[in-house]
Design a protein around this motif. Sequence first.
Motif, PDB file in Angstrom:
ATOM      1  N   ASN A  44       0.816  -1.214   0.000  1.00  0.00           N
ATOM      2  CA  ASN A  44       0.000   0.000   0.000  1.00  0.00           C
ATOM      3  C   ASN A  44       0.852   1.267   0.000  1.00  0.00           C
ATOM      4  O   ASN A  44       0.462   2.267  -0.552  1.00  0.00           O
ATOM      5  CB  ASN A  44      -0.997   0.041   1.163  1.00  0.00           C
ATOM      6  CG  ASN A  44      -1.971  -1.102   1.111  1.00  0.00           C
ATOM      7  OD1 ASN A  44      -2.539  -1.389   0.068  1.00  0.00           O
ATOM      8  ND2 ASN A  44      -2.143  -1.788   2.217  1.00  0.00           N
ATOM      9  N   LYS A 113       1.432  -0.616   7.295  1.00  0.00           N
ATOM     10  CA  LYS A 113       0.024  -0.986   7.477  1.00  0.00           C
ATOM     11  C   LYS A 113      -0.697   0.026   8.357  1.00  0.00           C
ATOM     12  O   LYS A 113      -1.837   0.404   8.080  1.00  0.00           O
ATOM     13  CB  LYS A 113      -0.091  -2.401   8.041  1.00  0.00           C
ATOM     14  CG  LYS A 113       0.275  -3.455   7.014  1.00  0.00           C
ATOM     15  CD  LYS A 113       0.168  -4.856   7.555  1.00  0.00           C
ATOM     16  CE  LYS A 113       0.527  -5.867   6.473  1.00  0.00           C
ATOM     17  NZ  LYS A 113       0.486  -7.237   6.929  1.00  0.00           N
ATOM     18  N   TYR A 116      -1.336   3.156   6.353  1.00  0.00           N
ATOM     19  CA  TYR A 116      -2.437   2.937   5.409  1.00  0.00           C
ATOM     20  C   TYR A 116      -3.790   3.000   6.130  1.00  0.00           C
ATOM     21  O   TYR A 116      -4.727   3.652   5.661  1.00  0.00           O
ATOM     22  CB  TYR A 116      -2.270   1.599   4.714  1.00  0.00           C
ATOM     23  CG  TYR A 116      -3.366   1.266   3.755  1.00  0.00           C
ATOM     24  CD1 TYR A 116      -3.516   1.968   2.560  1.00  0.00           C
ATOM     25  CD2 TYR A 116      -4.288   0.255   4.034  1.00  0.00           C
ATOM     26  CE1 TYR A 116      -4.539   1.675   1.683  1.00  0.00           C
ATOM     27  CE2 TYR A 116      -5.306  -0.044   3.158  1.00  0.00           C
ATOM     28  CZ  TYR A 116      -5.439   0.656   1.979  1.00  0.00           C
ATOM     29  OH  TYR A 116      -6.449   0.369   1.116  1.00  0.00           O
ATOM     30  N   GLU A 117      -3.894   2.356   7.277  1.00  0.00           N
ATOM     31  CA  GLU A 117      -5.149   2.365   8.051  1.00  0.00           C
ATOM     32  C   GLU A 117      -5.472   3.780   8.524  1.00  0.00           C
ATOM     33  O   GLU A 117      -6.630   4.192   8.494  1.00  0.00           O
ATOM     34  CB  GLU A 117      -5.053   1.405   9.248  1.00  0.00           C
ATOM     35  CG  GLU A 117      -5.012  -0.062   8.847  1.00  0.00           C
ATOM     36  CD  GLU A 117      -6.236  -0.488   8.059  1.00  0.00           C
ATOM     37  OE1 GLU A 117      -7.366  -0.071   8.395  1.00  0.00           O
ATOM     38  OE2 GLU A 117      -6.067  -1.262   7.079  1.00  0.00           O
ATOM     39  N   LYS A 119      -4.662   6.564   7.082  1.00  0.00           N
ATOM     40  CA  LYS A 119      -5.099   7.335   5.911  1.00  0.00           C
ATOM     41  C   LYS A 119      -6.538   6.985   5.549  1.00  0.00           C
ATOM     42  O   LYS A 119      -7.321   7.870   5.186  1.00  0.00           O
ATOM     43  CB  LYS A 119      -4.169   7.080   4.732  1.00  0.00           C
ATOM     44  CG  LYS A 119      -4.497   7.928   3.534  1.00  0.00           C
ATOM     45  CD  LYS A 119      -3.511   7.719   2.409  1.00  0.00           C
ATOM     46  CE  LYS A 119      -3.885   8.602   1.234  1.00  0.00           C
ATOM     47  NZ  LYS A 119      -2.976   8.469   0.127  1.00  0.00           N
ATOM     48  N   LYS A 120      -6.886   5.721   5.660  1.00  0.00           N
ATOM     49  CA  LYS A 120      -8.269   5.303   5.358  1.00  0.00           C
ATOM     50  C   LYS A 120      -9.256   5.935   6.336  1.00  0.00           C
ATOM     51  O   LYS A 120     -10.366   6.272   5.948  1.00  0.00           O
ATOM     52  CB  LYS A 120      -8.394   3.775   5.404  1.00  0.00           C
ATOM     53  CG  LYS A 120      -7.886   3.091   4.169  1.00  0.00           C
ATOM     54  CD  LYS A 120      -8.004   1.588   4.136  1.00  0.00           C
ATOM     55  CE  LYS A 120      -8.955   0.917   5.042  1.00  0.00           C
ATOM     56  NZ  LYS A 120      -8.974  -0.547   4.953  1.00  0.00           N
ATOM     57  N   ARG A 121      -8.864   6.064   7.594  1.00  0.00           N
ATOM     58  CA  ARG A 121      -9.749   6.624   8.625  1.00  0.00           C
ATOM     59  C   ARG A 121      -9.894   8.138   8.487  1.00  0.00           C
ATOM     60  O   ARG A 121     -10.876   8.709   8.936  1.00  0.00           O
ATOM     61  CB  ARG A 121      -9.240   6.301  10.014  1.00  0.00           C
ATOM     62  CG  ARG A 121      -9.439   4.846  10.419  1.00  0.00           C
ATOM     63  CD  ARG A 121      -9.146   4.644  11.882  1.00  0.00           C
ATOM     64  NE  ARG A 121      -7.768   4.966  12.246  1.00  0.00           N
ATOM     65  CZ  ARG A 121      -6.756   4.113  12.247  1.00  0.00           C
ATOM     66  NH1 ARG A 121      -6.953   2.856  11.897  1.00  0.00           N
ATOM     67  NH2 ARG A 121      -5.538   4.491  12.598  1.00  0.00           N
TER      68      ARG A 121
END
Length: 122
Positions: A44, A113, A116-117, A119-121
């Motif tokens: 990612n 990881k 990435y998480e 950024k998603k939140r």
Amino acid sequence: MADFSDSLPEDELKIVNFLREIVLKAMPECAEKLAYNVPFYYLNYRVCYIWPATIPWGGLEEGVALGFCKGGLLSNAQKADPKGMTKMIFTNINQINVKEIEQLLFEAIIIAKESYEAKKRA
């Protein structure tokens, strides 16, 4: 990867191939892509790269660098450059400590990881 490795001197090629083996074993699900004419490894996000001195714009005079793209966040972070990257430079295959590199890779995977998480939140 073949075009990349075809241009390397034998001493650099041995180091690159050994480091690549370690990276792919630690991150079998990673994507390996050439960027700046060197291999970068992605989960990612860019996790790490292998940069031989033969590739001129890397700033190395000799050897091969294993760089960590978010190296400034590693627990034993060496001095990071302005972009937050750190690197280890090897001029001989015997300098490579597999266990140390595996540990750094596993930590870099966790950081990638988490990044990435986050950024998603956001």
